[in-house]
Design a protein around this motif. Structure first.
Motif, PDB file in Angstrom:
ATOM      1  N   MET A  91       0.852  -1.203   0.000  1.00  0.00           N
ATOM      2  CA  MET A  91       0.000   0.000   0.000  1.00  0.00           C
ATOM      3  C   MET A  91       0.875   1.236   0.000  1.00  0.00           C
ATOM      4  O   MET A  91       1.835   1.322   0.765  1.00  0.00           O
ATOM      5  CB  MET A  91      -0.922  -0.010   1.215  1.00  0.00           C
ATOM      6  CG  MET A  91      -1.915   1.145   1.258  1.00  0.00           C
ATOM      7  SD  MET A  91      -3.135   0.948   2.573  1.00  0.00           S
ATOM      8  CE  MET A  91      -4.044  -0.468   1.979  1.00  0.00           C
ATOM      9  N   GLU A  92       0.540   2.190  -0.867  1.00  0.00           N
ATOM     10  CA  GLU A  92       1.362   3.377  -1.001  1.00  0.00           C
ATOM     11  C   GLU A  92       0.849   4.489  -0.093  1.00  0.00           C
ATOM     12  O   GLU A  92      -0.331   4.830  -0.118  1.00  0.00           O
ATOM     13  CB  GLU A  92       1.362   3.850  -2.460  1.00  0.00           C
ATOM     14  CG  GLU A  92       1.925   2.801  -3.407  1.00  0.00           C
ATOM     15  CD  GLU A  92       1.936   3.271  -4.839  1.00  0.00           C
ATOM     16  OE1 GLU A  92       1.731   4.471  -5.067  1.00  0.00           O
ATOM     17  OE2 GLU A  92       2.156   2.434  -5.729  1.00  0.00           O
ATOM     18  N   GLN A  93       1.760   5.025   0.720  1.00  0.00           N
ATOM     19  CA  GLN A  93       1.394   6.103   1.625  1.00  0.00           C
ATOM     20  C   GLN A  93       1.211   7.399   0.849  1.00  0.00           C
ATOM     21  O   GLN A  93       1.719   7.565  -0.253  1.00  0.00           O
ATOM     22  CB  GLN A  93       2.487   6.283   2.690  1.00  0.00           C
ATOM     23  CG  GLN A  93       2.722   5.041   3.536  1.00  0.00           C
ATOM     24  CD  GLN A  93       1.539   4.705   4.411  1.00  0.00           C
ATOM     25  OE1 GLN A  93       0.880   5.595   4.932  1.00  0.00           O
ATOM     26  NE2 GLN A  93       1.254   3.429   4.561  1.00  0.00           N
ATOM     27  N   THR A 102       5.762   1.981 -22.372  1.00  0.00           N
ATOM     28  CA  THR A 102       5.175   1.568 -21.099  1.00  0.00           C
ATOM     29  C   THR A 102       3.673   1.820 -21.094  1.00  0.00           C
ATOM     30  O   THR A 102       3.138   2.511 -21.966  1.00  0.00           O
ATOM     31  CB  THR A 102       5.816   2.352 -19.938  1.00  0.00           C
ATOM     32  OG1 THR A 102       5.352   1.825 -18.691  1.00  0.00           O
ATOM     33  CG2 THR A 102       5.453   3.831 -20.005  1.00  0.00           C
ATOM     34  N   VAL A 103       3.004   1.231 -20.116  1.00  0.00           N
ATOM     35  CA  VAL A 103       1.601   1.525 -19.828  1.00  0.00           C
ATOM     36  C   VAL A 103       1.563   2.279 -18.508  1.00  0.00           C
ATOM     37  O   VAL A 103       2.176   1.846 -17.524  1.00  0.00           O
ATOM     38  CB  VAL A 103       0.760   0.235 -19.723  1.00  0.00           C
ATOM     39  CG1 VAL A 103      -0.657   0.551 -19.251  1.00  0.00           C
ATOM     40  CG2 VAL A 103       0.709  -0.475 -21.075  1.00  0.00           C
ATOM     41  N   LEU A 104       0.904   3.410 -18.492  1.00  0.00           N
ATOM     42  CA  LEU A 104       0.848   4.223 -17.278  1.00  0.00           C
ATOM     43  C   LEU A 104      -0.168   3.617 -16.310  1.00  0.00           C
ATOM     44  O   LEU A 104      -1.378   3.699 -16.530  1.00  0.00           O
ATOM     45  CB  LEU A 104       0.468   5.669 -17.608  1.00  0.00           C
ATOM     46  CG  LEU A 104       0.552   6.632 -16.421  1.00  0.00           C
ATOM     47  CD1 LEU A 104       2.007   6.935 -16.078  1.00  0.00           C
ATOM     48  CD2 LEU A 104      -0.201   7.932 -16.720  1.00  0.00           C
ATOM     49  N   ALA A 105       0.321   3.029 -15.236  1.00  0.00           N
ATOM     50  CA  ALA A 105      -0.540   2.461 -14.210  1.00  0.00           C
ATOM     51  C   ALA A 105      -1.010   3.562 -13.269  1.00  0.00           C
ATOM     52  O   ALA A 105      -0.372   4.612 -13.167  1.00  0.00           O
ATOM     53  CB  ALA A 105       0.220   1.396 -13.426  1.00  0.00           C
ATOM     54  N   PRO A 106      -2.122   3.350 -12.552  1.00  0.00           N
ATOM     55  CA  PRO A 106      -2.576   4.362 -11.591  1.00  0.00           C
ATOM     56  C   PRO A 106      -1.502   4.762 -10.583  1.00  0.00           C
ATOM     57  O   PRO A 106      -1.392   5.936 -10.226  1.00  0.00           O
ATOM     58  CB  PRO A 106      -3.769   3.676 -10.911  1.00  0.00           C
ATOM     59  CG  PRO A 106      -4.317   2.783 -11.978  1.00  0.00           C
ATOM     60  CD  PRO A 106      -3.109   2.263 -12.699  1.00  0.00           C
ATOM     61  N   ASP A 136      -3.780   1.453  -2.566  1.00  0.00           N
ATOM     62  CA  ASP A 136      -3.341   0.072  -2.753  1.00  0.00           C
ATOM     63  C   ASP A 136      -3.482  -0.275  -4.231  1.00  0.00           C
ATOM     64  O   ASP A 136      -4.608  -0.386  -4.732  1.00  0.00           O
ATOM     65  CB  ASP A 136      -4.192  -0.870  -1.899  1.00  0.00           C
ATOM     66  CG  ASP A 136      -3.734  -2.322  -2.017  1.00  0.00           C
ATOM     67  OD1 ASP A 136      -2.814  -2.593  -2.802  1.00  0.00           O
ATOM     68  OD2 ASP A 136      -4.320  -3.179  -1.324  1.00  0.00           O
ATOM     69  N   PRO A 137      -2.386  -0.449  -4.963  1.00  0.00           N
ATOM     70  CA  PRO A 137      -2.467  -0.752  -6.402  1.00  0.00           C
ATOM     71  C   PRO A 137      -3.194  -2.057  -6.697  1.00  0.00           C
ATOM     72  O   PRO A 137      -3.660  -2.259  -7.818  1.00  0.00           O
ATOM     73  CB  PRO A 137      -0.993  -0.846  -6.832  1.00  0.00           C
ATOM     74  CG  PRO A 137      -0.227  -0.130  -5.772  1.00  0.00           C
ATOM     75  CD  PRO A 137      -0.985  -0.338  -4.506  1.00  0.00           C
ATOM     76  N   ASN A 138      -3.286  -2.920  -5.692  1.00  0.00           N
ATOM     77  CA  ASN A 138      -3.939  -4.218  -5.904  1.00  0.00           C
ATOM     78  C   ASN A 138      -5.433  -4.184  -5.618  1.00  0.00           C
ATOM     79  O   ASN A 138      -6.125  -5.181  -5.824  1.00  0.00           O
ATOM     80  CB  ASN A 138      -3.274  -5.281  -5.021  1.00  0.00           C
ATOM     81  CG  ASN A 138      -1.811  -5.482  -5.372  1.00  0.00           C
ATOM     82  OD1 ASN A 138      -1.462  -5.584  -6.540  1.00  0.00           O
ATOM     83  ND2 ASN A 138      -0.957  -5.509  -4.361  1.00  0.00           N
ATOM     84  N   SER A 139      -5.919  -3.057  -5.121  1.00  0.00           N
ATOM     85  CA  SER A 139      -7.352  -2.956  -4.835  1.00  0.00           C
ATOM     86  C   SER A 139      -8.090  -2.393  -6.041  1.00  0.00           C
ATOM     87  O   SER A 139      -7.494  -1.743  -6.897  1.00  0.00           O
ATOM     88  CB  SER A 139      -7.602  -2.065  -3.621  1.00  0.00           C
ATOM     89  OG  SER A 139      -7.311  -0.714  -3.939  1.00  0.00           O
ATOM     90  N   ASP A 140      -9.366  -2.662  -6.116  1.00  0.00           N
ATOM     91  CA  ASP A 140     -10.205  -2.140  -7.193  1.00  0.00           C
ATOM     92  C   ASP A 140     -11.558  -1.778  -6.609  1.00  0.00           C
ATOM     93  O   ASP A 140     -12.329  -2.658  -6.222  1.00  0.00           O
ATOM     94  CB  ASP A 140     -10.363  -3.168  -8.311  1.00  0.00           C
ATOM     95  CG  ASP A 140     -10.980  -2.573  -9.572  1.00  0.00           C
ATOM     96  OD1 ASP A 140     -11.630  -1.510  -9.465  1.00  0.00           O
ATOM     97  OD2 ASP A 140     -10.815  -3.152 -10.651  1.00  0.00           O
ATOM     98  N   VAL A 141     -11.818  -0.495  -6.525  1.00  0.00           N
ATOM     99  CA  VAL A 141     -13.061  -0.048  -5.894  1.00  0.00           C
ATOM    100  C   VAL A 141     -14.202   0.081  -6.902  1.00  0.00           C
ATOM    101  O   VAL A 141     -15.341   0.335  -6.505  1.00  0.00           O
ATOM    102  CB  VAL A 141     -12.871   1.296  -5.168  1.00  0.00           C
ATOM    103  CG1 VAL A 141     -11.782   1.188  -4.121  1.00  0.00           C
ATOM    104  CG2 VAL A 141     -12.538   2.402  -6.160  1.00  0.00           C
TER     105      VAL A 141
END
Length: 316
Positions: free
Chosen positions: A1-3, A84-88, A128-133
């Protein structure tokens, strides 16, 4: 998780304005009006996930240099789609650095675009890059802890009226050279070099893929129009018309998804100020309404209300 960024942990969070809305709802126009007429220290940070890439300017409906009126724009046509692909999470890092830089010069950051996934990644306190809301059968809950003091403006248009406008806009994009741009894209081999999950997802690319596979040597006729005459029912025209139909249909679907995502954020407790621009767009698609009437409605129903919201937000 990114602060959250270090600068956002202080008591006084940095103020930013976030202009949200579905594709075609007038976000860019509003941002330019705000930046050129009312808040002249503004700088715009693009949050459209396709417009961050270089290339396909007409197909992705990027604001032109002329339309930018010298307002600084960031993360617009800056990412090489072949690299590259720009990720969130990437967007979060880049956009937060830009915001910090703009604020250091006493500017007002305007985050403008229809990608809720990028906006969410930027403004949530812990991302959290692994979460999807937004997607999946059991999406993660929406966080209401934000690392910026945000003024969210949602430019909304009722979908039946918006769809009429979007259909007209696709036709205008074709008139502006969208088909020629796609001919160049497919015939140059660029389509083989970009990532399918990046620029290759742009509406217009998948829809025309079958056409260009069947007719790879199509001349780049910038004046080609959609053909509906029964006399022009050869296979190429049928395939061309079908591609245009799918572009319009998928644009409607995209707009509906974007609206539902913004509504989800609002329902979760984000302080999103909704501006109803339906009457403006109804006038825009009505033949008897001239441009002066449309401009008058925009001024009264969208711009004046948005200015008031931003002024109150900055005065808090």
């Amino acid at each position: 998780m990114e602060q959250s960024p270090a600068f956002a942990t202080s008591v006084n969070k940095q103020k930013i304005v976030v202009i949200m809305g579905s594709t075609g709802a007038g976000k860019s126009r509003l941002s330019i009006d705000l930046a050129t007429r009312y808040f002249k220290n503004s700088e715009i940070i693009n949050s459209d996930k396709m417009q961050v890439y270089t290339g396909l300017d007409i197909t992705t409906n990027k604001i032109t240099m002329e339309e930018q009126f010298n307002v600084p724009h960031h993360l617009l046509s800056t990412i090489d789609p072949t690299k590259t692909v720009l990720a969130p999470s990437d967007f979060r890092k880049l956009a937060s650095e830009i915001i910090s830089d703009v604020k250091s010069r006493h500017g007002l950051p305007l985050v403008v675009g229809g990608s809720c996934s990028l906006i969410y990644s930027l403004v949530t306190n812990e991302f959290d890059p692994n979460s999807d809301v937004f997607n999946g059968p059991l999406p993660d809950p929406v966080s209401t802890e934000l690392c910026y003091d945000c003024c969210f403006i949602w430019v909304d248009v009722c979908l039946p009226v918006l769809n009429q406008y979007l259909s007209k806009r696709v036709d205008e994009m074709l008139d502006a050279g969208m088909f020629k741009e796609l001919v160049d894209y497919f015939q140059s081999g660029e389509c083989e070099r970009v990532f399918e999950s990046g620029l290759g997802q742009s509406i217009g690319v998948p829809e025309f893929e079958t056409y260009f596979k069947k007719f790879p040597d199509t001349p780049a006729d910038p004046n080609r129009k959609q053909i509906s005459s029964s006399e022009d029912s050869d296979e190429e025209n049928v395939e061309y018309n079908e591609a245009i139909r799918r572009i319009k249909e998928n644009t409607y679907v995209l707009a509906k998804k974007q609206v539902s995502k913004i509504a989800k954020l609002k329902d979760a407790g984000w302080n999103v100020k909704r501006i109803d621009a339906t009457e403006v767009f109804r006038a825009a698609v009505t033949a008897e309404c001239g441009s002066e009437k449309v401009a008058e409605l925009w001024e009264k129903l969208v711009l004046e209300r948005s200015v008031k919201i931003v002024e109150e937000f900055l005065a808090e």
